[in-house]
Scaffold this motif. Structure first.
Motif, mmCIF file in Angstrom:
data_model
loop_
_atom_site.group_PDB
_atom_site.id
_atom_site.type_symbol
_atom_site.label_atom_id
_atom_site.label_comp_id
_atom_site.label_asym_id
_atom_site.label_seq_id
_atom_site.Cartn_x
_atom_site.Cartn_y
_atom_site.Cartn_z
ATOM 1 N N GLN A 101 5.827 -6.755 -1.149
ATOM 2 C CA GLN A 101 5.169 -7.520 -2.095
ATOM 3 C C GLN A 101 5.676 -9.032 -2.216
ATOM 4 O O GLN A 101 6.831 -9.011 -2.934
ATOM 5 N N GLY A 145 3.653 -13.532 -5.590
ATOM 6 C CA GLY A 145 2.420 -14.070 -5.885
ATOM 7 C C GLY A 145 1.271 -13.385 -5.159
ATOM 8 O O GLY A 145 0.030 -13.901 -5.167
ATOM 9 N N GLN A 146 1.548 -12.459 -4.566
ATOM 10 C CA GLN A 146 0.567 -11.616 -3.908
ATOM 11 C C GLN A 146 0.724 -10.069 -4.234
ATOM 12 O O GLN A 146 1.583 -9.600 -4.701
ATOM 13 N N GLY A 147 -0.626 -9.426 -3.589
ATOM 14 C CA GLY A 147 -0.296 -8.083 -3.963
ATOM 15 C C GLY A 147 0.483 -7.433 -2.853
ATOM 16 O O GLY A 147 0.735 -7.702 -1.843
ATOM 17 N N PRO A 148 0.763 -6.024 -2.972
ATOM 18 C CA PRO A 148 1.686 -5.288 -2.133
ATOM 19 C C PRO A 148 0.712 -5.103 -0.764
ATOM 20 O O PRO A 148 -0.397 -4.999 -0.936
#
Lengths: 114, 115
Positions: free
Chosen positions: A37, A40-43
């Motif tokens: 992860q 600022g991003q999804g896993p």
């Protein structure tokens, strides 16, 4: 029931160094996942194990990342050598039945590469 | 390949107001849908899931989500939010038509509840 355990919780290393993360899934869970992860991003899935076999490692940067689950229980994810862009939280998850959908996540390891 | 879009990166709302966090996924034959919540410095926790059956699913803390196949959406709603609901919310899909059952996550929506 104990949850998914991960260690260490935090790690700071310099680029080109190596690092290893450990995960112990919930007892009896045959499927284990490692996610990355980035802030600022999804896993994003890196690798999935079913017992001690690899189901999916299509998004694992194999030139520098490796993972193993030798006895079908706990697992180790290694990065060697680390790059700045590897700075992220590494999440381990497990599920009892593959394909049932529900995954249980550990607290994660926050890696900072300087 | 399956993908998930969370249309709002941040949602500010006052306490006791209603909230909706939007989630759309790319079309597929069969999917499982999830909402996970991440409190500061904690791991992901499952909030609710849709596997089959009733298209409206509820969580124990008052959240609900409705699976809309025609619009490929799985929006999360709560009629009255609390300060403690402040967290990052992730929508995820698992496409079990492929060999893996990995979760595909959206980029997350940060819910900030103000007093």
């Amino acid at each position: 029931e104990a949850g998914v355990a991960q260690s260490p919780r935090y790690k700071i290393i310099e680029k080109r160094q190596s690092v290893a993360f450990w995960c112990n899934p919930i007892s009896g869970h045959a499927t284990l996942y490692w996610y990355q992860q980035i802030l600022g991003q999804g896993p994003k899935l890196l690798i999935q194990f079913q017992n001690n076999g690899v189901v999916d490692d299509s998004q694992l940067p194999k030139d520098r990342f490796s993972a193993e689950r030798l006895k079908g229980v706990d697992s180790t994810l290694k990065i060697q050598p680390a790059k700045l862009e590897d700075s992220a939280v590494y999440l381990c998850a497990s599920s009892r039945i593959r394909g049932a959908g529900e995954q249980y996540f550990g607290p994660g390891t926050r890696l900072t590469v300087t | 390949a399956q993908s998930v879009t969370q249309l709002d990166s941040q949602v500010p709302v006052f306490e006791e107001a209603p909230v909706e966090l939007r989630c759309n996924y790319s079309s597929s034959v069969s999917v499982y849908l999830f909402w996970y919540v991440q409190y500061p410095n904690q791991g992901l926790q499952l909030l609710l899931k849709y596997l089959s059956g009733s298209t409206l699913v509820e969580s124990i803390n008052g959240f609900e989500a409705e699976f809309n196949k025609s619009q490929t959406s799985f929006h999360l709603r709560k009629p009255s939010v609390h300060i403690s609901d402040t967290a990052e919310y992730f929508c995820a899909v698992s496409d079990f038509s492929y060999n893996t059952d990995k979760l595909i996550f959206g980029t997350g929506t940060r819910l900030q509840v103000f007093p």
